[in-house]
Design an enzyme around this catalytic site. Structure first.
Site, PDB file in Angstrom:
ATOM      1  CE  LYS A 150      -2.681   4.908  21.070  1.00  0.00           C
ATOM      2  NZ  LYS A 150      -3.478   4.476  19.898  1.00  0.00           N
ATOM      3  CE1 TYR A 196       0.141   2.953  22.615  1.00  0.00           C
ATOM      4  CE2 TYR A 196      -0.471   3.904  24.725  1.00  0.00           C
ATOM      5  CZ  TYR A 196      -0.781   3.135  23.627  1.00  0.00           C
ATOM      6  OH  TYR A 196      -2.020   2.551  23.533  1.00  0.00           O
ATOM      7  CB  SER A 204      -4.106   5.076  25.364  1.00  0.00           C
ATOM      8  OG  SER A 204      -3.622   4.514  26.574  1.00  0.00           O
TER       9      SER A 204
END
Length: 241
Positions: A150, A146, A133
């Protein structure tokens, strides 16, 4: 770009980018082994593309390894399974961290390891694409765990590319921007939320799941035969400005 006679494991295949990858690769001739934790999603995907299905929650390491054993030796792996728990730096919880890192990073590393072991036993060759991402490259509010998952997966993918390259196994990542899956379309439908983000995209729009899938297919195919250890942004120019 035909995948006739090839098999591909797609994690997180029930929804969003993972489902789009399964659909695109099946359309191009691949036999898809779809992994998801939602039985209804697997049933509908099987009805649509005739894939093999494996029901698994990748947060459980033993279950993840068992699912990969059930999938067997395949030519390609696409790691799309992922979740997010929106928590600020000051409010991060152990439960949120464990859930996000457990699926997005540990689960992906386990599937990569199990895939690679079987490819090496089969004589090598094959390719992996991990879905990361732009959140691993830019700081977004409430995306602490998150972003860590990633960015961590991109770092791990470079190690995977280095160690697996001598076996003829390529490893790459794609890093999408906001991708208009069914859930994301609802989340970003409010112009007050979407417009400040939209103006940072030179192409003035967000990505579609099938656009991400097409890039994944390119990296898996012989067209990407000399690409390994790379991170390809699917971001409409977001990271360039």
């Amino acid at each position: 770009m035909s995948f006739s006679g090839k098999t591909v494991i797609v994690t997180g295949a029930g929804k969003g980018i993972g489902r789009a990858c399964a659909q695109v690769l099946a359309e191009r001739g691949a036999e898809v082994v779809a992994l998801s934790r939602t039985a209804a999603d697997l049933e509908s995907l099987h009805a649509e593309i005739g894939c093999r299905t494996v029901l698994v929650d990748l947060i459980d390491p033993k279950a993840a390894r068992a699912a990969m054993a059930e999938a067997g030796t395949c030519d390609f792996l696409v790691n799309s399974a992922g979740i997010n728990v929106l928590e600020s730096v000051l409010d991060m919880t152990e439960a949120g961290y464990e859930a996000v890192l457990g699926i997005n990073l540990r689960g992906a590393l386990i599937t990569c390891q199990e895939f690679a072991r079987r490819r090496v036993e089969a004589g090598g060759g094959g390719a992996i694409v991990n879905i990361t991402s732009i959140a691993g490259h830019r700081g977004f509010q409430d995306h602490l765990a998150y972003a860590a998952s990633k960015a961590g997966l991109e770092g791990a993918s470079r190690v995977l590319a280095k160690e697996l390259g001598p076996h003829g196994i390529r490893v790459n990542c794609v890093a999408p921007t906001i991708t208009l899956t069914e859930l994301a379309a609802v989340a970003w439908s409010d112009p007050k939320k979407s417009e400040p983000m939209m103006v940072r995209h030179p192409l003035k729009r967000f990505a579609l799941a099938e656009e991400v899938a097409h890039s994944v297919a390119m990296l898996l195919s012989d067209d990407g035969a000399m690409i390994s250890g790379a991170v390809l942004p699917i971001d409409g120019g977001f990271l360039s400005v």
